[in-house]
Design a protein around this motif. Structure first.
Motif, PDB file in Angstrom:
ATOM      1  N   MET A   6       0.799  -1.221   0.000  1.00 30.25           N
ATOM      2  CA  MET A   6       0.000   0.000   0.000  1.00 30.25           C
ATOM      3  C   MET A   6       0.840   1.284   0.000  1.00 30.25           C
ATOM      4  N   GLU A   7       1.970   1.272   0.667  1.00 29.07           N
ATOM      5  CA  GLU A   7       2.800   2.479   0.701  1.00 29.07           C
ATOM      6  C   GLU A   7       3.366   2.795  -0.689  1.00 29.07           C
ATOM      7  N   GLN A   8       3.874   1.774  -1.375  1.00 31.76           N
ATOM      8  CA  GLN A   8       4.417   1.980  -2.714  1.00 31.76           C
ATOM      9  C   GLN A   8       3.327   2.388  -3.691  1.00 31.76           C
ATOM     10  N   LEU A   9       2.168   1.757  -3.573  1.00 33.33           N
ATOM     11  CA  LEU A   9       1.069   2.079  -4.477  1.00 33.33           C
ATOM     12  C   LEU A   9       0.542   3.484  -4.217  1.00 33.33           C
ATOM     13  N   GLU A  10       0.519   3.879  -2.976  1.00 36.37           N
ATOM     14  CA  GLU A  10       0.096   5.233  -2.626  1.00 36.37           C
ATOM     15  C   GLU A  10       0.962   6.270  -3.341  1.00 36.37           C
ATOM     16  N   ALA A  11       2.274   6.068  -3.296  1.00 32.36           N
ATOM     17  CA  ALA A  11       3.196   7.001  -3.957  1.00 32.36           C
ATOM     18  C   ALA A  11       2.990   7.007  -5.472  1.00 32.36           C
ATOM     19  N   LYS A  12       2.747   5.842  -6.045  1.00 34.69           N
ATOM     20  CA  LYS A  12       2.541   5.734  -7.487  1.00 34.69           C
ATOM     21  C   LYS A  12       1.269   6.461  -7.920  1.00 34.69           C
ATOM     22  N   LEU A  13       0.177   6.216  -7.218  1.00 30.32           N
ATOM     23  CA  LEU A  13      -1.088   6.861  -7.568  1.00 30.32           C
ATOM     24  C   LEU A  13      -1.030   8.366  -7.296  1.00 30.32           C
ATOM     25  N   GLN A  14      -0.326   8.737  -6.237  1.00 32.31           N
ATOM     26  CA  GLN A  14      -0.154  10.153  -5.907  1.00 32.31           C
ATOM     27  C   GLN A  14       0.476  10.900  -7.082  1.00 32.31           C
ATOM     28  N   ALA A  15       1.446  10.279  -7.706  1.00 38.86           N
ATOM     29  CA  ALA A  15       2.173  10.921  -8.799  1.00 38.86           C
ATOM     30  C   ALA A  15       1.404  10.882 -10.125  1.00 38.86           C
ATOM     31  N   GLU A  16       0.587   9.848 -10.326  1.00 38.14           N
ATOM     32  CA  GLU A  16      -0.006   9.640 -11.646  1.00 38.14           C
ATOM     33  C   GLU A  16      -1.439  10.146 -11.811  1.00 38.14           C
ATOM     34  N   LEU A  17      -2.241  10.133 -10.770  1.00 37.53           N
ATOM     35  CA  LEU A  17      -3.655  10.466 -10.919  1.00 37.53           C
ATOM     36  C   LEU A  17      -3.896  11.969 -11.022  1.00 37.53           C
ATOM     37  N   GLU A  18      -4.938  12.303 -11.793  1.00 37.71           N
ATOM     38  CA  GLU A  18      -5.371  13.692 -11.903  1.00 37.71           C
ATOM     39  C   GLU A  18      -6.323  14.009 -10.747  1.00 37.71           C
ATOM     40  N   SER A  19      -6.525  15.282 -10.480  1.00 34.97           N
ATOM     41  CA  SER A  19      -7.336  15.714  -9.336  1.00 34.97           C
ATOM     42  C   SER A  19      -8.770  15.197  -9.324  1.00 34.97           C
TER      43      SER A  19
END
Length: 223
Positions: free
Chosen positions: A156-169
């Motif tokens: 979950m920590e790694q995925l959180e960082a990935k989605l944080q960087a890639e997803l739009e608002s």
């Protein structure tokens, strides 16, 4: 009379020996049949329970009906594209397609992907669904407006960082079974293993921006 008695005893002994032989053969056949059944069961089920995501060991555990219902309930006011990360047998993707989403499943296990495609075809939603054999860490999720994940704590920590960087608002993330480690959920539905945590990208992105501004200000003050 003696000869007759001997013959009777001899016949009884032969009959008993023959009976033991038959029982032995039947037992051997039953054992082989059971062993063969177990091997067939393992061969059939193995591809479905094998880890679906190699970076983190994530075995296939089907979503419960309540979990599916909870996911759909927190997406009621939403539209657009949806991706299920580690889509398993496709039940979330198929259910979302029925609700009008253009749904995509990302799954590393090819057996589950083929099975999901078959299910989507059988249920008449194959034109609104897509399933891809892919590693989630090699996929960009920037084009999706809704993201669903059934994860494990180790990822979950790694995925959180990935989605944080890639997803739009405008995007929304729905986490099932386990929440993300630092994000604050905008909404929580269900209880126990059926709990889902809802995160709007505009919330966690604004918190990150604020944190960066505060850190930058502190660094300047130290200078």
């Amino acid at each position: 009379m003696c000869d007759l008695g001997l013959e009777l005893e001899k016949g009884a002994a032969q009959e008993e020996s023959s009976s033991r032989s038959i029982k032995k053969r039947v037992g051997l056949i039953a054992t082989c049949a059971l062993g063969g059944s177990l091997v067939a069961l393992y061969a059939g089920a193995g591809p479905f329970v094998a880890p679906a995501l190699r970076k983190i060991c994530l075995p296939f555990v089907p979503a419960t009906n309540t979990q599916v219902k909870n996911v759909l309930s927190v997406l009621q006011s939403r539209s657009g594209t949806l991706v299920d990360i580690g889509s398993g047998d496709g039940r979330i993707v198929i259910a979302a397609a029925r609700e009008g989403f253009r749904s995509v499943g990302i799954e590393l296990n090819p057996w589950l992907v083929w099975y999901s495609r078959y299910k989507a075809w059988r249920q008449g939603v194959h034109r609104h669904t897509s399933f891809y054999i892919s590693d989630l860490w090699k996929v960009s999720f920037s084009q999706y407006s809704n993201v669903v994940i059934f994860g494990v704590p180790q990822m979950m920590e790694q995925l959180e960082a990935k989605l944080q960087a890639e997803l739009e608002s405008p995007a929304r993330v729905v986490a099932c079974r386990f929440p993300f480690p630092t994000w604050t959920p905008d909404h929580v539905t269900g209880e126990g293993i059926d709990t889902v945590w809802v995160y709007d990208a505009k919330t966690f992105k604004s918190h990150t921006t604020t944190a960066k501004l505060l850190n930058s200000s502190e660094d300047k003050n130290h200078l």
